[in-house]
Motif scaffolding. Sequence first.
Motif, PDB file in Angstrom:
ATOM      1  N   TYR A  14       8.427   7.245  25.992  1.00  0.00           N
ATOM      2  CA  TYR A  14       7.087   7.579  26.557  1.00  0.00           C
ATOM      3  C   TYR A  14       7.128   8.159  28.176  1.00  0.00           C
ATOM      4  O   TYR A  14       6.181   8.410  28.327  1.00  0.00           O
ATOM      5  N   PRO A  35       0.689   9.128  27.322  1.00  0.00           N
ATOM      6  CA  PRO A  35      -0.524   7.845  27.414  1.00  0.00           C
ATOM      7  C   PRO A  35      -0.168   7.552  26.065  1.00  0.00           C
ATOM      8  O   PRO A  35      -0.262   8.340  25.022  1.00  0.00           O
ATOM      9  N   GLU A  37      -2.433   5.950  24.023  1.00  0.00           N
ATOM     10  CA  GLU A  37      -3.735   6.055  23.459  1.00  0.00           C
ATOM     11  C   GLU A  37      -3.460   7.622  22.787  1.00  0.00           C
ATOM     12  O   GLU A  37      -4.177   7.876  21.564  1.00  0.00           O
ATOM     13  N   HIS A  38      -3.110   8.690  23.422  1.00  0.00           N
ATOM     14  CA  HIS A  38      -2.954  10.006  22.867  1.00  0.00           C
ATOM     15  C   HIS A  38      -1.830  10.351  22.183  1.00  0.00           C
ATOM     16  O   HIS A  38      -1.707  11.116  21.307  1.00  0.00           O
ATOM     17  N   TRP A  40       0.613  12.159  23.238  1.00  0.00           N
ATOM     18  CA  TRP A  40       1.313  13.376  23.787  1.00  0.00           C
ATOM     19  C   TRP A  40       0.834  13.550  25.338  1.00  0.00           C
ATOM     20  O   TRP A  40      -0.129  13.213  25.882  1.00  0.00           O
ATOM     21  N   VAL A  41       1.721  14.688  25.961  1.00  0.00           N
ATOM     22  CA  VAL A  41       1.569  15.081  27.182  1.00  0.00           C
ATOM     23  C   VAL A  41       1.888  16.583  27.278  1.00  0.00           C
ATOM     24  O   VAL A  41       2.852  16.936  26.714  1.00  0.00           O
ATOM     25  N   LYS A  49       4.707  20.982  25.010  1.00  0.00           N
ATOM     26  CA  LYS A  49       4.009  19.669  24.577  1.00  0.00           C
ATOM     27  C   LYS A  49       5.157  18.543  24.022  1.00  0.00           C
ATOM     28  O   LYS A  49       5.836  19.102  23.112  1.00  0.00           O
ATOM     29  N   HIS A  55       3.345   9.452  17.009  1.00  0.00           N
ATOM     30  CA  HIS A  55       2.026  10.126  16.901  1.00  0.00           C
ATOM     31  C   HIS A  55       2.285  11.405  16.573  1.00  0.00           C
ATOM     32  O   HIS A  55       1.431  12.392  16.444  1.00  0.00           O
ATOM     33  N   THR A  58      -0.394  12.779  13.955  1.00  0.00           N
ATOM     34  CA  THR A  58      -1.907  12.782  14.514  1.00  0.00           C
ATOM     35  C   THR A  58      -1.934  13.345  15.757  1.00  0.00           C
ATOM     36  O   THR A  58      -3.314  13.426  16.332  1.00  0.00           O
ATOM     37  N   ALA A  59      -1.139  13.924  16.733  1.00  0.00           N
ATOM     38  CA  ALA A  59      -1.351  14.435  17.889  1.00  0.00           C
ATOM     39  C   ALA A  59      -1.981  15.967  17.797  1.00  0.00           C
ATOM     40  O   ALA A  59      -1.617  16.815  16.952  1.00  0.00           O
TER      41      ALA A  59
END
Length: 60
Positions: A14, A35, A37-38, A40-41, A49, A55, A58-59
Motif C-alpha cells: 500500500y 488508500p 478504500e479505493h 489505487w493512487v 496508476k 483491488h 475493481t479499481a
Amino acid sequence: MTQSPPETKIVDSYKVACDGGEGALGHPRVYLQIPREHGWVECPYCDAKFVHKDHAGTAA
C-alpha cells in the motif's frame, strides 16, 4: 502526435515509490500511499496508476 495512456502497475504494497522510471529523464522520486478504500493512487508527475493486487479487478 498521439500520447500513450498512463501506465498501470499492479503492486502488493500500500506504500509505493515512483520516479518516472526513465533515469535522468524521469521525475523526482515521490512516495505514495494507496488508500485502502479505493485500492489505487496516481502519480502526480507522470500519471502512472498504482493498483493494489487486492483491488486489481475493481479499481476504476
